[in-house]
Enzyme design. Structure first.
Site, PDB file in Angstrom:
ATOM      1  N   LYS A   1       0.827  -1.208   0.000  1.00  0.00           N
ATOM      2  CA  LYS A   1       0.000   0.000   0.000  1.00  0.00           C
ATOM      3  C   LYS A   1       0.869   1.270   0.000  1.00  0.00           C
ATOM      4  O   LYS A   1       0.639   2.189  -0.786  1.00  0.00           O
ATOM      5  CB  LYS A   1      -0.963  -0.003   1.214  1.00  0.00           C
ATOM      6  CG  LYS A   1      -1.926  -1.198   1.182  1.00  0.00           C
ATOM      7  CD  LYS A   1      -3.024  -1.111   2.221  1.00  0.00           C
ATOM      8  CE  LYS A   1      -2.571  -1.453   3.624  1.00  0.00           C
ATOM      9  NZ  LYS A   1      -2.217  -2.878   3.802  1.00  0.00           N
ATOM     10  N   THR A   2       1.879   1.287   0.855  1.00  0.00           N
ATOM     11  CA  THR A   2       2.797   2.436   0.904  1.00  0.00           C
ATOM     12  C   THR A   2       3.563   2.560  -0.416  1.00  0.00           C
ATOM     13  O   THR A   2       3.748   3.664  -0.945  1.00  0.00           O
ATOM     14  CB  THR A   2       3.809   2.268   2.060  1.00  0.00           C
ATOM     15  OG1 THR A   2       3.075   2.015   3.258  1.00  0.00           O
ATOM     16  CG2 THR A   2       4.681   3.479   2.235  1.00  0.00           C
TER      17      THR A   2
ATOM     18  N   ASP B   1      -1.494   6.438   6.416  1.00  0.00           N
ATOM     19  CA  ASP B   1      -1.531   5.011   6.716  1.00  0.00           C
ATOM     20  C   ASP B   1      -2.492   4.790   7.879  1.00  0.00           C
ATOM     21  O   ASP B   1      -2.715   5.705   8.675  1.00  0.00           O
ATOM     22  CB  ASP B   1      -0.111   4.558   7.089  1.00  0.00           C
ATOM     23  CG  ASP B   1       0.068   3.065   6.893  1.00  0.00           C
ATOM     24  OD1 ASP B   1      -0.848   2.408   6.390  1.00  0.00           O
ATOM     25  OD2 ASP B   1       1.156   2.559   7.265  1.00  0.00           O
TER      26      ASP B   1
ATOM     27  N   THR C   1      -6.105  -1.590   6.782  1.00  0.00           N
ATOM     28  CA  THR C   1      -6.229  -3.044   6.797  1.00  0.00           C
ATOM     29  C   THR C   1      -7.693  -3.408   7.006  1.00  0.00           C
ATOM     30  O   THR C   1      -8.072  -4.557   6.891  1.00  0.00           O
ATOM     31  CB  THR C   1      -5.394  -3.639   7.944  1.00  0.00           C
ATOM     32  OG1 THR C   1      -5.674  -2.902   9.146  1.00  0.00           O
ATOM     33  CG2 THR C   1      -3.915  -3.566   7.639  1.00  0.00           C
TER      34      THR C   1
ATOM     35  N   ARG D   1       6.725  -8.198   2.060  1.00  0.00           N
ATOM     36  CA  ARG D   1       7.536  -7.719   3.188  1.00  0.00           C
ATOM     37  C   ARG D   1       8.179  -8.888   3.935  1.00  0.00           C
ATOM     38  O   ARG D   1       9.336  -8.815   4.339  1.00  0.00           O
ATOM     39  CB  ARG D   1       6.661  -6.900   4.149  1.00  0.00           C
ATOM     40  CG  ARG D   1       7.441  -6.333   5.319  1.00  0.00           C
ATOM     41  CD  ARG D   1       6.535  -5.572   6.264  1.00  0.00           C
ATOM     42  NE  ARG D   1       6.031  -4.349   5.662  1.00  0.00           N
ATOM     43  CZ  ARG D   1       4.925  -3.710   6.077  1.00  0.00           C
ATOM     44  NH1 ARG D   1       4.221  -4.192   7.071  1.00  0.00           N
ATOM     45  NH2 ARG D   1       4.549  -2.591   5.496  1.00  0.00           N
TER      46      ARG D   1
END
Ligand code: ADE
Length: 345
Positions: A68-69, A113, A162, A221
């Site tokens: 997302k980032t 975020d 989320t 990640r």
């Protein structure tokens, strides 16, 4: 303090954050996976560029660690604009947000975020900023209080969450673009691992990449984090190259098995099966048995096990499913009391 796990999808350190920044693809062309999102976003970006406009406000939702980032940064790169990054819980006072908003230029991106965790007063302050590109700011107090109306440049708000379900509808309705991120396929994660290895100058056999990818729980990640551990192992215990054997040995040593489960996951499943006959069992009982906080089990352990079908959540509690028995090599209808053996103890 939540416990640190190699397979947790959340960021675990500042160091990891800067490591990830070096691996982040700067453009959609370099982005691996999320094909639908990439295609739709690429069209929206090109259209905005052709019209010389800012991109509509965009909401990314999905589990942590999926990009997302990264996508918010790609939007800013594509528009040749600046990105300012903050998060829901970090914004406490309208004054903080006022400063950020008034410093944004045309087509800049404000990335928030965990946007579902914005305090209510900040959220309301955002509505006119998103809708009309202005903010109503109250100065002074009591009888001297006045509202000043401050115009803003046409910026793009990129929100990440989320939990799309816990966004209020007035906030959700002010976004024009919605992108749901899905877990990645093993082949996509393997490609990401190969790309990261090139950037980090790591020697890696394709099958070594696949071995890392299989254990990464669908999450880039985690794949990149496992890659770092395997690189260390390869340099110290082997000739520096990541072969499938090296990857397997390194990750077995870390307690991460072929499906990406770690000791805590296996203990969780094992407790349900061995102590509670497969369930249903309440999460509080499991928390006491495993000596882990309920929140740790609910937020950090269960999501992946549920997604993989190892456990189900029922009204009466948690139940272990057939894949859990198979994975732990336990008989489906075994003796009532199996000896309890926890991998971590
Ligand atoms: N690194 C982390 N996520 C990535 C992705 N989706 N594509 C390419 N490199 C990445």
């Amino acid at each position: 303090m939540p416990r640190e796990r190699l397979v947790s999808p959340e960021l675990i350190s500042k160091d990891e954050e800067s490591f990830n920044r070096t691996l982040r693809p700067p453009t959609l062309d370099e982005y691996i996976g999320q094909k639908k999102v990439v295609e739709k976003l690429s069209i929206a970006l090109q259209a905005a560029k052709q019209r010389g406009e800012a991109l509509e406000h965009v909401l990314f939702h999905g589990p942590p660690g999926l990009g997302k980032t990264t996508l918010a940064n790609i939007i800013a790169n594509a528009l040749g604009s600046k990105i300012v990054t903050t998060s829901g819980p970090a914004l406490e006072r309208t004054g903080d947000l006022m400063g950020i908003l008034t410093n944004l230029g045309e087509r800049d991106v404000l990335f928030i975020d965990e946007i579902h965790r914005l305090p209510a007063n900040i959220e309301e302050f955002l509505y006119p900023a998103m809708e009309d590109f202005k903010v109503d700011f109250v100065v002074d107090k009591g009888m001297y209080a006045r509202t000043i109306n401050v115009p803003l440049k046409r910026f793009t708000l990129a929100g990440a969450t989320t939990r799309a379900g816990s966004l209020s509808s007035p906030l959700r309705n002010r976004f024009g673009l919605f992108y749901h991120l899905e877990f990645y396929e093993v082949a996509e994660l393997a490609e990401i691992v190969v790309r990261s290895s090139r950037i980090l100058d790591i020697r890696l056999e394709p099958e070594g990449a696949a071995e890392v990818a299989r254990r990464a729980r669908g999450t880039p990640r985690i794949a990149n984090r496992l890659l770092r551990r395997v690189r260390d192992y390869a340099e110290v215990k082997a000739a520096g190259e990541i072969t499938p054997d090296v990857a397997r040995s390194a990750l077995n040593l870390e307690g991460v098995d072929e499906l990406g489960l770690d000791d805590l996951d296996r203990n969780f499943l094992s407790a349900i099966i061995r102590l509670y006959h497969g369930g249903p069992v309440g999460v509080e009982a499991l928390s006491a048995t495993l000596n882990e906080e309920v929140d740790t089990l609910v937020d950090m352990v269960e999501p992946f096990l549920l997604q993989q079908g190892f456990v189900s959540r029922t009204k009466a509690g948690r139940k272990a499913n057939e894949p859990a028995y198979r994975h732990l090599h336990l008989p489906l209808s075994g003796p009532a009391e199996l000896p309890l053996k926890f991998a971590g103890s």
